[in-house]
Scaffold this active site. Structure first.
Site, PDB file in Angstrom:
ATOM      1  N   LYS A 162       0.860  -1.187   0.000  1.00 48.13           N
ATOM      2  CA  LYS A 162       0.000   0.000   0.000  1.00 48.13           C
ATOM      3  C   LYS A 162       0.895   1.236   0.000  1.00 48.13           C
ATOM      4  O   LYS A 162       1.680   1.457   0.927  1.00 48.13           O
ATOM      5  CB  LYS A 162      -0.839  -0.047   1.269  1.00 48.13           C
ATOM      6  CG  LYS A 162      -2.203   0.541   1.176  1.00 48.13           C
ATOM      7  CD  LYS A 162      -2.931   0.237   2.475  1.00 48.13           C
ATOM      8  CE  LYS A 162      -4.286   0.861   2.523  1.00 48.13           C
ATOM      9  NZ  LYS A 162      -4.851   0.761   3.865  1.00 48.13           N
TER      10      LYS A 162
HETATM   11  C1  E4P Z   1      -8.260   1.786   3.813  1.00 45.17           C
HETATM   12  O1  E4P Z   1      -7.508   1.073   3.180  1.00 45.17           O
HETATM   13  C2  E4P Z   1      -7.830   2.492   5.030  1.00 45.17           C
HETATM   14  O2  E4P Z   1      -7.122   1.581   5.825  1.00 45.17           O
HETATM   15  C3  E4P Z   1      -8.968   2.996   5.889  1.00 45.17           C
HETATM   16  O3  E4P Z   1     -10.211   2.634   5.345  1.00 45.17           O
HETATM   17  C4  E4P Z   1      -8.848   4.432   6.242  1.00 45.17           C
HETATM   18  O4  E4P Z   1      -9.940   4.781   7.049  1.00 45.17           O
HETATM   19  P1  E4P Z   1      -9.970   6.072   7.943  1.00 45.17           P
HETATM   20  O5  E4P Z   1     -10.405   7.217   7.109  1.00 45.17           O
HETATM   21  O6  E4P Z   1     -10.998   5.759   8.983  1.00 45.17           O
HETATM   22  O7  E4P Z   1      -8.605   6.288   8.516  1.00 45.17           O
END
Ligand code: E4P
Length: 231
Positions: A74
């Site tokens: 990622k």
């Molecule tokens: C997605 O891949 C992220 O890990 C996650 O959904 C981010 O969410 P948040 O906006 O609650 O930090």
């Protein structure tokens, strides 16, 4: 549509394993929930686990890609200093390392991430919604773009992935999940608390409790009647 679990808790991954197609983590989730990406990856294999890299993006990306067979790396589109990871995403993707380009908040960013050859593009719908953005329309637009784009790419026999999937993340409510499904998201990554709300309905609980209790009553009635029935 696929479901990913947005969590690094081993118990939660175990609990939701029958319904999930993968897991996404990030540094904030790991800080809050603990957990170890290697153990999670082992439990999930061959389902993918997205592991976010920070700081020295390339070194970390190569480390996880080399050590974890089901790792998806990622990488945020933007760097904290305002630079970007376009070139790195393109280079790693070309080498066959699956990339989840993350922290995307607009169709225009999804377009750029796609052009770099990312395997997954992660749209943070909840954060768009937090700012009053029309996240449902944004998901639809991204899906339309990807559908169109993938046709063209397949036609040209691209060397990159032709199965790019949109992950809708940053999910806060069951309503967000249903909106994402209706908008045609390929994948929704859902926190365990929201999955629990999708699962439990108090009337379903009342119903199964009634069945259980009536079943017990029938059994005692039958066993109570047995001597009499058998004569
Ligand atoms: C997605 O891949 C992220 O890990 C996650 O959904 C981010 O969410 P948040 O906006 O609650 O930090």
């Amino acid at each position: 549509m696929k479901i990913f679990l947005d969590s690094s808790k081993l118990e939660e991954v175990n609990k939701w394993l029958p319904v999930i197609d993968g897991v996404t983590t990030n540094p904030t989730i790991l800080l809050k929930e603990g957990g170890d990406v290697y153990t999670l990856a082992h439990l999930l294999n061959p389902k993918p686990i997205s592991i976010e890299v920070c700081g020295d993006f390339e070194t970390d990306a190569r480390k996880y890609a080399g050590e974890v067979p089901n790792a998806v790396i990622k990488i945020p589109l933007l760097k904290p200093n305002g630079g970007n990871n376009l070139e790195l995403i393109k280079r790693l993707s070309k080498e066959g390392i699956p990339i989840n380009c993350t922290a995307l908040m607009s169709l225009s960013q999804v377009i750029l991430a796609t052009k770099c050859g990312a395997r997954y593009v992660s749209l943070f719908a909840g954060r768009v919604d937090d700012e009053g953005g029309d996240y449902c329309k944004m998901i639809k637009d991204c899906i339309d773009f990807l559908d169109e784009e993938l046709c063209i790419e397949k036609g040209e026999g691209t060397e990159f992935y032709t199965d790019i999937e949109l992950i809708v993340g940053s999910i806060r409510t069951v309503g967000n999940v249903l909106d994402a499904v209706r908008a045609g998201a390929h994948i929704v990554t859902i926190p365990p608390t929201v999955l629990e709300k999708m699962l439990v309905h108090r009337f379903s609980l009342d119903t199964v409790r009634q069945f259980e209790s009536d079943n017990e009553k029938s059994k005692s009635a039958v066993s109570g009647n047995l001597p009499h029935t058998l004569g």
